[in-house]
Design an enzyme around this catalytic site. Sequence first.
Site, PDB file in Angstrom:
ATOM      1  CG  ASP A 279     -29.084  -9.435 -86.437  1.00  0.00           C
ATOM      2  OD1 ASP A 279     -29.428  -8.587 -87.373  1.00  0.00           O
ATOM      3  OD2 ASP A 279     -30.146  -9.892 -85.825  1.00  0.00           O
ATOM      4  CB  SER A 283     -34.137  -3.500 -81.187  1.00  0.00           C
ATOM      5  OG  SER A 283     -35.176  -4.412 -81.884  1.00  0.00           O
TER       6      SER A 283
HETATM    7 ZN    ZN Z   1     -32.960 -11.455 -88.768  1.00  0.00          ZN
END
Ligand code: ZN
Length: 377
Positions: A279, A283
């Site tokens: 990922d 953020s």
């Molecule tokens: Zn996601």
Amino acid sequence: MIILKNVTVAGETTDVLIGAGKILAIGSYTVDERLITQTIDGTGKQLIPGLLDGHVHPIGGGGEGGFATRTPPLSAADFLEAGVTTVVGLLGTDGWTRTGIDLLAHLRGYTSQRIRSFLLSGSYAVPPVSITPSIAEDILLINEVIGIGEIAINDHRSTQPTVHELSRLASQARIAGLLKGVRGTMNVHIGDGKRALALLEEVVEMTDIPITQFLPTHINRSERIFEAGLRWAKQGGRIDFTTCTTEAFIKEGEIPAGQALHRALAAGIPLTRITMSSDAGASLPAFDESGKLLRLETGKPTSMLDAVREAVKHGVHFKDAIQTVTSNVAEAYGISGGNIQPGERADLLLIDDALQIDTILAEGHAIMIQKKWLLPK
Ligand code: ZN
């Protein structure tokens, strides 16, 4: 040509000959010595495939705290230094100010820097955003596009698709995938809402779409999602754990990916159904005690090997942990890679005793040798 000398491959010490970006031979070979440009001593080091990161945000993801919180793009070096030689890039929450075209151009930049790059069409949203008029045409017409995602469910940031909408979308990607010769996998973002995987389970129950068409991710987000993920995997589905995390996420109940892998295997889930992805580019907000946003960090691809090391600490075999970030990922998306055999692209890592990267080859090119970084940064 490059020779890797005395490396350990699947428990055996051997030599590996590399040329024209590929693995040419393992073990014995005959070659004119004058063609050898480099010999790398791999004594005591394990040779593993370069990692495949199946869920990354190359142009940044997130940005849910206003425009000032948009995360910056990641460079090719960010991935290479983490041992990642194949990426599957996607959009996330924001499929409007961030576009598929921008993502595709960014990924082509990676390709020119020897990272094998793929793309999932769409974003969180249903109806989906696409580069061409449809998701199916994106898959059929754009080489890099191999599926769709990350479509968000079970999240307040999801566009709340219905069972029918999700089924329609998954079958579009599946049919286009069949025509192209890839899986047309749908990567599904599972948020921390109250229905967990229920919507996906309904799609599988109500239609003839195979359960393996979906790759639900963030399954280690909370105990509840994890338990639902185990049920899904027991029915034959694949599950993906996210390796980027923060102290705060773990405090809120996220299970570190390495630990989740150990627990899933202990619960009897077959190894082949489990993948891990970083990922990266998402953020990661950090809050103070009162809940005030302190800063936004960006998830890093280095979290992949961190999670592998964590899994090993919990007792998972290194070889098994590596499988979740190599060949299992290739299998989930129906692409090649993740194996060490003649004819495969020479995306290879040498790993030392401390499970740190010693040497990186991407498409047969030396990126790092014996911990010496060779590219400009
Ligand atoms: Zn996601």
